[in-house]
Design an enzyme around this catalytic site. Structure first.
Site, PDB file in Angstrom:
ATOM      1  N   GLU A  76      -9.783  -4.904   4.526  1.00  0.00           N
ATOM      2  CA  GLU A  76      -9.424  -3.778   3.664  1.00  0.00           C
ATOM      3  C   GLU A  76      -8.273  -4.171   2.744  1.00  0.00           C
ATOM      4  O   GLU A  76      -8.290  -3.886   1.540  1.00  0.00           O
ATOM      5  CB  GLU A  76      -9.017  -2.572   4.523  1.00  0.00           C
ATOM      6  CG  GLU A  76     -10.149  -1.911   5.254  1.00  0.00           C
ATOM      7  CD  GLU A  76     -11.037  -1.073   4.350  1.00  0.00           C
ATOM      8  OE1 GLU A  76     -10.504  -0.350   3.493  1.00  0.00           O
ATOM      9  OE2 GLU A  76     -12.264  -1.158   4.497  1.00  0.00           O
ATOM     10  N   ASP A 109      -5.993  -7.778   6.497  1.00  0.00           N
ATOM     11  CA  ASP A 109      -7.370  -7.663   6.973  1.00  0.00           C
ATOM     12  C   ASP A 109      -8.299  -7.508   5.767  1.00  0.00           C
ATOM     13  O   ASP A 109      -7.863  -7.624   4.618  1.00  0.00           O
ATOM     14  CB  ASP A 109      -7.519  -6.479   7.943  1.00  0.00           C
ATOM     15  CG  ASP A 109      -7.045  -5.165   7.320  1.00  0.00           C
ATOM     16  OD1 ASP A 109      -6.805  -5.121   6.096  1.00  0.00           O
ATOM     17  OD2 ASP A 109      -6.904  -4.177   8.065  1.00  0.00           O
ATOM     18  N   ASP A 163      -2.271  -5.332   3.391  1.00  0.00           N
ATOM     19  CA  ASP A 163      -2.465  -5.705   4.793  1.00  0.00           C
ATOM     20  C   ASP A 163      -3.332  -6.945   4.941  1.00  0.00           C
ATOM     21  O   ASP A 163      -4.160  -7.258   4.079  1.00  0.00           O
ATOM     22  CB  ASP A 163      -3.094  -4.539   5.562  1.00  0.00           C
ATOM     23  CG  ASP A 163      -2.122  -3.373   5.747  1.00  0.00           C
ATOM     24  OD1 ASP A 163      -0.903  -3.603   5.639  1.00  0.00           O
ATOM     25  OD2 ASP A 163      -2.589  -2.241   5.966  1.00  0.00           O
ATOM     26  N   GLU A 208       0.798  -1.227   0.000  1.00  0.00           N
ATOM     27  CA  GLU A 208       0.000   0.000   0.000  1.00  0.00           C
ATOM     28  C   GLU A 208       0.828   1.274   0.000  1.00  0.00           C
ATOM     29  O   GLU A 208       0.495   2.238  -0.677  1.00  0.00           O
ATOM     30  CB  GLU A 208      -0.946   0.047   1.224  1.00  0.00           C
ATOM     31  CG  GLU A 208      -2.072  -0.943   1.182  1.00  0.00           C
ATOM     32  CD  GLU A 208      -1.806  -2.102   2.118  1.00  0.00           C
ATOM     33  OE1 GLU A 208      -0.645  -2.546   2.150  1.00  0.00           O
ATOM     34  OE2 GLU A 208      -2.747  -2.554   2.791  1.00  0.00           O
ATOM     35  N   ARG A 234      -3.907  -3.155  13.331  1.00  0.00           N
ATOM     36  CA  ARG A 234      -5.372  -3.248  13.281  1.00  0.00           C
ATOM     37  C   ARG A 234      -5.758  -4.693  13.558  1.00  0.00           C
ATOM     38  O   ARG A 234      -5.784  -5.525  12.666  1.00  0.00           O
ATOM     39  CB  ARG A 234      -5.897  -2.776  11.920  1.00  0.00           C
ATOM     40  CG  ARG A 234      -5.672  -1.297  11.675  1.00  0.00           C
ATOM     41  CD  ARG A 234      -6.361  -0.812  10.412  1.00  0.00           C
ATOM     42  NE  ARG A 234      -6.114   0.616  10.196  1.00  0.00           N
ATOM     43  CZ  ARG A 234      -5.120   1.105   9.464  1.00  0.00           C
ATOM     44  NH1 ARG A 234      -4.283   0.265   8.848  1.00  0.00           N
ATOM     45  NH2 ARG A 234      -4.953   2.395   9.326  1.00  0.00           N
ATOM     46  N   HIS A 245      -4.882 -13.993  14.129  1.00  0.00           N
ATOM     47  CA  HIS A 245      -3.978 -12.856  14.109  1.00  0.00           C
ATOM     48  C   HIS A 245      -3.296 -12.711  15.460  1.00  0.00           C
ATOM     49  O   HIS A 245      -3.626 -13.390  16.420  1.00  0.00           O
ATOM     50  CB  HIS A 245      -4.737 -11.574  13.769  1.00  0.00           C
ATOM     51  CG  HIS A 245      -5.285 -11.577  12.377  1.00  0.00           C
ATOM     52  ND1 HIS A 245      -6.137 -10.599  11.922  1.00  0.00           N
ATOM     53  CD2 HIS A 245      -5.123 -12.435  11.348  1.00  0.00           C
ATOM     54  CE1 HIS A 245      -6.458 -10.849  10.667  1.00  0.00           C
ATOM     55  NE2 HIS A 245      -5.871 -11.970  10.305  1.00  0.00           N
ATOM     56  N   TYR A 273       1.247  -5.854  13.058  1.00  0.00           N
ATOM     57  CA  TYR A 273       0.130  -5.138  12.451  1.00  0.00           C
ATOM     58  C   TYR A 273      -0.770  -4.539  13.520  1.00  0.00           C
ATOM     59  O   TYR A 273      -1.124  -5.196  14.497  1.00  0.00           O
ATOM     60  CB  TYR A 273      -0.665  -6.083  11.554  1.00  0.00           C
ATOM     61  CG  TYR A 273      -1.664  -5.382  10.682  1.00  0.00           C
ATOM     62  CD1 TYR A 273      -1.278  -4.330   9.861  1.00  0.00           C
ATOM     63  CD2 TYR A 273      -2.999  -5.772  10.680  1.00  0.00           C
ATOM     64  CE1 TYR A 273      -2.196  -3.680   9.044  1.00  0.00           C
ATOM     65  CE2 TYR A 273      -3.928  -5.136   9.862  1.00  0.00           C
ATOM     66  CZ  TYR A 273      -3.509  -4.085   9.050  1.00  0.00           C
ATOM     67  OH  TYR A 273      -4.420  -3.443   8.249  1.00  0.00           O
TER      68      TYR A 273
END
Length: 949
Positions: A105, A103, A101, A14, A333, A378, A331
């Site tokens: 998103e 997740d 990432d 990203e 989130r 996670h 990470y």
């Protein structure tokens, strides 16, 4: 790490920072490039809609609701150049690895990249939870396919938010104000803040008293000779405390069965106890044990960062993002409290090294999260790598913000694998019989920590400003039953019940998480969105709803209660989680929500109402704009109903008799014939007390014309601002004196006030001498010299000779012995300075020793809470010095940094609280060269780039 011979791989992440870090871990044959976040989204406006779709009825939504909720995605204008670059690179490589990432998103971004680039070469998904060389190598070696269930869940969330926002927001435009917005989560978050303010507005304070006794043992053994005990019962009946009063009436709760002492009763009881013997009637000792806190997840990191570092949610996540992208933490989130075996081993090794083997429990600690549908595969947020770097090792690599946040994460992770804090607690009851034969029972508690365990590394903060720190000790003398004690001092002390505290970003995130609303990736954007929309403003750390928020929430509650219901919003989150798990179809979910046809899925109440589309269309005519934009306050003594109206040009007060003919104000829909008064900027809803409302009306219209200035012809107006009444004429303004009442103020008195500052005369050297009124009272001034006057009247009568005599006298002769404070409030949550209320020339004011803020009308020294005082001082500091004192501005930062310097000098732990039990932690921290956490000046957050709800 070399790729297969002759093979070139394109790795897409990203951000450029992430690309730079990862490229350092990959060998030749790898090209690492950034997508700069999301590459496609639904069209933001009509200009974004491609030409071939312009005629489609659904193009406004960007979602074809009649054809399986097909979404129209367009490449963002600021991403087109980068997409062209990625498309070119995709043609030149043999394989593409999507390293976004881990997740929903990130999964969606990976899918959008495939859909946009349309590569002709194999595409794989590589995932990792930390950016370290071993993690990157493992991800490259073990790629997988794109998880379409995760993509569907993210797409369903995005479409759901678009439908909600685009269908409900126009209702707000028509009935409240143009350009407003509604959102599936932002509206519920706003409702939460509004409900807390309603509780504060309805709150009625109550006064209650007890007695604090200072007791002494005859022969001190272990522990102190004296200790404090508080009156808890009289003749067997419990003494009333704050919990015994109804918050909306201020009266004792029915059936509470308590003794409510008033001031005279408490003083009389203290007098009857004077000189009487005290005897220990009960001693109970219990073991004390406290387990460590779980490692950080996104929400708890935001909460603790706000409490300890004063970071906003956005500031925390931006800083954590930088730490993650540069390989310092995992990470950020996540809703899982799990630690990998590698992380547990690293933490245990470091604990042995820094704190000794006794600080490590025999078995590793494992935690179970309380968040529904947490992704337990996670990890929690922790330092990256299989060997944790101490904060001291990174001092020269990190910025100040990054360093503080990394230290917080490091300490929490280490503490989570340490031994329990153990000790014992003691509860003591003491009795004395008054001279009138009454039995008065006193209570005292103590806590001694024999082994601080994890508290050496970390102590969690609390949202309750009066809560005692976990590592705090209260030591009592060694006491036994029937032991005689001497009462050295008996003090009657008064208390006032306090309204519920306003939400901070930290406590609001916690509340939403407990309700099951929002997810780790959305909390920061929710906090920012409700502020950007004007629904919430921050004063210090407190979140205050605007009157606009009251109108919007009121409309939603009355006409669309299901759309703003906590349970319904949480159930939608659960259904999105089911879609992510492959247990639910996105189309069925969206169909049920929008059209009301369930097919066995979706919310039954929304289905019965016909779905969102029908709900907002059919109910529109039932919404009365005037009612929605009216916020009732109270009925005054004349029987007039006082309301706040939310108008197009801002909120204003209106009062009218029931049934009075209504005519609209200029530019307003609806209105009323009654009196109107503007509401000053910055006035919180709960500050609109009857006294403040009376002051704002000032006889009608919000201001009163007293007459005209004979010298200028300009009107002289009596107005009211947030900090009280004042007179104004043209550019001149002057606050009323302490002795003056706005209702009785005359034109002559107003002209006298506007004559300030008054030129007293000119000294022999040609310097002008003025008399004026200031924040510390009346004074005379020559250049930069000031001397106080002993009365307000002296400002208008002091002669030049008298003024020069005062100015000639040394300043020390003008000082008076400081009067004792009216009340001590405790430590400021923001600066940790002690706050007190003092009596000044213009009435009581709160001060931290550097900044003063006068109490507002309706506020009393007895009822002012620590939170309110902190807010008042924070706002005063934010305004800075008065414009005429420009030199003071340069000094302000140095003054504000003083607490930080003091905190560093005390060598406290990360909690900023030094105790005897944390002295060992300080020595360990010196070995690791870690910095001590201090209060940080909160940076202004930037707009988030992630999708808001």
């Amino acid at each position: 790490m070399p790729s297969n011979a002759g093979t070139t791989r394109l790795v897409i992440v990203e951000s450029p920072a992430k690309a730079k870090t990862i490229s350092g871990y990959l060998g030749p044959g790898y090209v690492v490039e950034a997508s700069f976040g999301h590459v496609r989204d639904l069209p933001r406006n009509a200009a974004d809609v491609p030409a071939k779709y312009k005629g489609e009825a659904w193009a406004r939504l960007g979602v074809d609701v009649d054809n399986g909720f097909h979404a129209l995605y367009v490449v963002s204008s600021d991403r087109r150049q980068q997409i062209s670059k990625l498309t070119k690179l995709a043609r030149e490589v043999d394989e593409i690895l999507l390293a976004t990432d881990e997740d929903r998103e990130g999964e969606a971004i990976a899918w959008h990249l495939v859909e946009t680039l349309k590569p002709k070469v194999p595409v794989k998904r590589m995932v990792f939870h930390e950016i370290t060389k071993p993690a990157i190598q493992a991800a490259v070696a073990n790629p997988r396919e794109i998880d379409r269930d995760l993509v569907d869940a993210q797409e369903a969330r995005r479409i759901l938010d678009r439908l909600y926002g685009y269908e409900v927001s126009p209702v707000l435009w028509k009935k409240v104000m143009p350009k407003l917005s509604a959102g599936r989560v932002q509206s519920v978050a706003t409702r939460t803040v509004v409900e807390r303010e309603r509780q504060r507005m309805a709150f009625r304070t109550a006064e209650y008293w007890d007695i604090l006794a200072t007791l002494a043992v005859e022969q001190a053994g272990e522990g102190p000779r004296t200790f404090n005990a508080t009156l808890v019962a009289l003749n067997g009946d419990r003494i009333a405390a704050g919990k015994d009063f109804e918050p909306t009436t201020g009266r004792v709760r029915p059936g509470a069965g308590v003794v409510h002492l008033d001031e005279s009763g408490a003083h009389g009881l203290a007098a009857r106890l004077a000189g009487r013997p005290f005897t220990v009637t009960r001693v109970e000792e219990k073991p004390y044990r406290r387990r460590p806190y779980a490692p950080f997840i996104t929400s708890t990191l935001q909460q603790e960062s706000a409490r300890k570092l004063r970071f906003s949610s956005q500031q925390t996540m931006r800083t954590a993002q930088r730490l993650y992208e540069n390989g310092y933490i995992t990470y950020m989130r996540t809703d899982s409290v799990n630690l990998s075996e590698t992380a547990i081993a690293a933490a245990r090794r470091q604990i042995v090294e820094l704190y000794g083997e006794r600080s490590v429990p025999p078995e590793p600690r494992r935690y179970t999260g309380k968040v529904k549908n947490a992704q337990e595969a996670h990890e929690a947020i922790r330092p990256a790598g299989d060997t944790f770097r101490t904060p001291g090792e990174l001092r020269n690599e990190l910025s100040v913000e990054e360093y503080k946040l990394y230290e917080l994460i490091w300490r929490r992770t280490i503490a989570s694998q340490m031994t329990d804090a153990v000790g014992f607690s003691v509860s003591v009851r003491i009795r004395a019989v008054t001279s009138a034969g009454e039995e008065a029972d006193f209570g005292a508690t103590g806590k001694t920590i024999t082994d601080p365990g994890f508290l050496r590394a970390y102590v969690e903060s609390s949202d309750d400003e009066n809560a005692e720190a976990e590592d705090a000790e209260r030591r009592l003398p060694t006491l036994v039953k029937d032991q005689p004690l001497t009462g050295e001092q008996l003090v009657a002390q008064g208390h006032h019940t306090q309204p519920p505290a306003r939400y901070t970003e930290a406590s609001l995130v916690k509340a939403l998480e407990e309700l099951g609303i929002g997810r780790p990736s959305t909390y920061a954007s929710i906090m920012q969105t409700i502020q950007d929309r004007g629904y919430v403003v921050k004063r210090g750390q407190a979140m205050i709803p605007s009157f606009l928020a009251f109108a919007v929430v009121g409309l939603m509650e009355r006409h669309y209660p299901r759309l703003i219901d906590y349970g319904f919003t949480a159930s939608m989150e659960n259904e999105l989680d089911e879609i992510a798990g492959g247990d639910h179809a996105a189309v069925d979910f969206l169909t049920a929500f929008y059209f009301g046809t369930t097919n066995g899925a979706g919310d039954q109440d929304i289905a019965r109402s016909g779905g969102l589309k029908k709900l907002v269309t059919e109910n529109l005519s039932d919404i009365d704009a005037r009612s929605v934009n009216s916020i009732p306050l109270f009925t005054d003594e004349q029987g007039r109903v006082v309301v706040v109206r939310v108008g197009r040009y801002g909120p204003y007060l209106q009062r009218e008799l029931p049934g009075e003919a209504a005519t609209p104000a200029d530019g307003e829909e609806g209105g009323g014939q009654g009196d109107r008064a503007p509401i000053p900027d910055g006035l919180a809803p709960d500050e609109l007390t009857p006294e403040k409302v009376h002051e704002l009306f000032l006889g009608g219209g919000g201001e009163r014309k007293l007459g005209e200035d004979p010298a200028t012809g300009e009107p002289i107006l009596l107005k009211s601002g947030r900090f009280g009444p004042y007179v104004a004429s043209g550019e001149r303004k002057s606050s009323l004196l302490r002795s003056q009442s706005p209702d009785a103020l005359t034109l002559e008195e107003a002209l006298r006030l506007l004559s300030l500052p008054r030129l007293v005369g000119v000294d022999p050297e040609g310097n002008e001498v003025f008399a004026n009124n200031g924040r510390y009272g009346p004074y005379v001034k020559r250049g930069e010299e000031f001397r106080s006057l002993d009365s307000e009247e002296k400002m208008f009568t002091v002669t030049l000779d008298e003024a020069l005599a005062l100015l000639a006298a040394p300043k020390t002769r003008q000082r008076r012995a400081p009067a004792p404070p009216l009340r001590e409030l405790g430590a400021d949550p923001l600066t940790e300075k002690p706050l007190v209320i003092k009596d000044g020339r213009f009435g009581p004011y709160v001060t931290d020793g550097e900044t003063n803020a006068s109490l507002r009308r309706g506020q009393t020294p007895e009822a002012l809470s620590l939170e309110q005082a902190s807010e008042m001082l924070a706002e005063k500091r934010a305004k800075g010095p008065a414009p005429r004192k420009r030199a003071a501005k340069k000094a302000t930062p140095a003054k504000r940094s003083t607490p930080a310097k003091k905190a560093a000098a005390t060598k406290t732990t990360a909690t900023g609280k030094a105790t005897k039990k944390t002295a060992a932690a300080t020595k360990v921290a010196k070995k690791t060269a870690t910095a001590k956490t201090t209060t940080a000046k909160q940076a202004k957050p930037k707009r988030a780039s992630s999708t808001t709800e």
